[in-house]
Design a protein around this motif. Structure first.
Motif, PDB file in Angstrom:
ATOM      1  N   ASP A  10      51.551  70.264  25.343  1.00 16.34           N
ATOM      2  CA  ASP A  10      51.140  68.888  25.197  1.00 16.34           C
ATOM      3  C   ASP A  10      51.559  68.031  26.253  1.00 16.34           C
ATOM      4  OD1 ASP A  10      50.134  69.972  22.612  1.00 16.34           O
ATOM      5  OD2 ASP A  10      51.916  69.288  21.528  1.00 16.34           O
ATOM      6  N   GLN A  67      34.234  65.693  26.892  1.00 16.34           N
ATOM      7  CA  GLN A  67      33.628  65.748  25.457  1.00 16.34           C
ATOM      8  C   GLN A  67      32.062  65.299  25.355  1.00 16.34           C
ATOM      9  OE1 GLN A  67      36.902  63.826  22.964  1.00 16.34           O
ATOM     10  NE2 GLN A  67      37.686  65.799  22.537  1.00 16.34           N
ATOM     11  N   ASN A  93      49.377  68.745  29.558  1.00 13.51           N
ATOM     12  CA  ASN A  93      47.826  68.100  29.283  1.00 13.51           C
ATOM     13  C   ASN A  93      47.952  66.743  29.323  1.00 13.51           C
ATOM     14  OD1 ASN A  93      46.809  70.772  29.175  1.00 13.51           O
ATOM     15  ND2 ASN A  93      47.032  71.044  27.067  1.00 13.51           N
ATOM     16  N   GLU A  94      48.852  66.114  28.652  1.00 11.40           N
ATOM     17  CA  GLU A  94      48.887  64.557  28.440  1.00 11.40           C
ATOM     18  C   GLU A  94      49.038  63.961  29.978  1.00 11.40           C
ATOM     19  OE1 GLU A  94      48.232  61.237  26.778  1.00 11.40           O
ATOM     20  OE2 GLU A  94      48.320  62.989  25.631  1.00 11.40           O
ATOM     21  N   TYR A 135      46.011  66.058  32.356  1.00 13.08           N
ATOM     22  CA  TYR A 135      44.633  65.625  31.660  1.00 13.08           C
ATOM     23  C   TYR A 135      44.403  64.651  31.013  1.00 13.08           C
ATOM     24  CZ  TYR A 135      43.841  70.492  33.370  1.00 13.08           C
ATOM     25  OH  TYR A 135      43.626  71.652  34.047  1.00 13.08           O
ATOM     26  N   PRO A 136      44.473  63.283  31.550  1.00 16.43           N
ATOM     27  CA  PRO A 136      44.462  61.981  30.584  1.00 16.43           C
ATOM     28  C   PRO A 136      43.305  62.140  29.663  1.00 16.43           C
ATOM     29  CG  PRO A 136      43.954  61.486  33.069  1.00 16.43           C
ATOM     30  CD  PRO A 136      44.306  63.174  32.837  1.00 16.43           C
ATOM     31  N   ARG A 137      43.617  61.234  28.746  1.00 18.72           N
ATOM     32  CA  ARG A 137      42.744  61.133  27.532  1.00 18.72           C
ATOM     33  C   ARG A 137      41.189  60.564  28.357  1.00 18.72           C
ATOM     34  NH1 ARG A 137      42.708  61.122  22.520  1.00 18.72           N
ATOM     35  NH2 ARG A 137      44.832  61.076  22.254  1.00 18.72           N
ATOM     36  N   SER A 138      41.031  59.998  29.162  1.00 18.60           N
ATOM     37  CA  SER A 138      39.852  59.394  29.833  1.00 18.60           C
ATOM     38  C   SER A 138      39.066  60.730  30.144  1.00 18.60           C
ATOM     39  CB  SER A 138      40.252  58.423  30.809  1.00 18.60           C
ATOM     40  OG  SER A 138      40.893  58.889  31.880  1.00 18.60           O
ATOM     41  N   TYR A 139      40.035  61.317  30.950  1.00 19.08           N
ATOM     42  CA  TYR A 139      39.238  62.903  31.284  1.00 19.08           C
ATOM     43  C   TYR A 139      38.514  63.654  30.309  1.00 19.08           C
ATOM     44  CZ  TYR A 139      38.765  67.663  33.561  1.00 19.08           C
ATOM     45  OH  TYR A 139      38.165  68.767  33.836  1.00 19.08           O
ATOM     46  N   LYS A 140      39.608  63.787  29.036  1.00 20.22           N
ATOM     47  CA  LYS A 140      39.182  64.366  28.027  1.00 20.22           C
ATOM     48  C   LYS A 140      37.824  64.033  27.438  1.00 20.22           C
ATOM     49  CE  LYS A 140      43.840  65.148  26.859  1.00 20.22           C
ATOM     50  NZ  LYS A 140      44.923  65.440  26.239  1.00 20.22           N
ATOM     51  N   THR A 141      37.668  62.708  27.402  1.00 25.26           N
ATOM     52  CA  THR A 141      36.998  61.897  26.716  1.00 25.26           C
ATOM     53  C   THR A 141      35.499  62.339  27.347  1.00 25.26           C
ATOM     54  OG1 THR A 141      38.422  60.445  25.561  1.00 25.26           O
ATOM     55  CG2 THR A 141      35.986  59.676  25.915  1.00 25.26           C
ATOM     56  N   ASP A 142      35.637  61.991  28.745  1.00 25.10           N
ATOM     57  CA  ASP A 142      34.601  62.278  29.542  1.00 25.10           C
ATOM     58  C   ASP A 142      33.823  63.669  29.591  1.00 25.10           C
ATOM     59  OD1 ASP A 142      34.644  59.814  30.569  1.00 25.10           O
ATOM     60  OD2 ASP A 142      35.522  60.395  32.593  1.00 25.10           O
TER      61      ASP A 142
END
Length: 138
Positions: free
Chosen positions: A54, A70, A57-58, A61-68
């Motif tokens: 956790d 997805q 990854n936080e 792999y920031p949230r913006s990367y994960k959102t992109d």
């Protein structure tokens, strides 16, 4: 991280060993981060694999990367669905040829369908010209 986890699954690696093996592979900023995490903990051996993943990854792999990623995946799924609907909506004589082409991209499917339609149209148009009209006296 996904690749490392796949290797751990094949090795039937237990969680307590996963942390040591994964961090052993770290270099550069990942290694520096891990050293700082260890220095801040009273007992670094108490860090669980889940907590480690956790935190890792936080940070990496920031949230913006994960959102992109997805959104990219959803666009691929939607494009595939649109392409499939387009393909199945074609006339049978066009669909059979286009399906055999193996295109999954909507743009390529449209181009292929237009080429097939044009070819069929030319073929049918040529046959009509060669066929004598009923009742003509030629």
């Amino acid at each position: 991280m996904v690749r490392i986890e796949r290797i751990f699954d094949v090795m039937d690696c237990l969680d307590d060993r996963k942390l040591r093996l994964a961090t052993f592979l770290f270099e550069g900023s990942a290694y520096d981060w891990w050293r700082s995490v260890q220095s801040k903990c009273v007992d670094p051996s108490m860090i669980t694999w889940g907590e480690f993943k956790d935190d890792f990854n936080e940070l990496f792999y920031p949230r913006s990367y994960k959102t992109d990623k997805q959104n990219e995946f959803l666009r691929l799924v939607q494009t595939s669905t649109v392409a499939e609907r387009f393909e199945y909506g074609l006339r049978e004589e066009i669909r059979s040829v286009v399906t055999a082409s193996g295109y999954e991209n909507l743009g390529k499917l449209v181009e292929a369908a237009l080429r097939v339609e044009k070819s069929l149209s030319e073929r049918h148009g040529g046959q009509q010209q060669m066929r004598p009209k009923i009742g003509s006296s030629s």
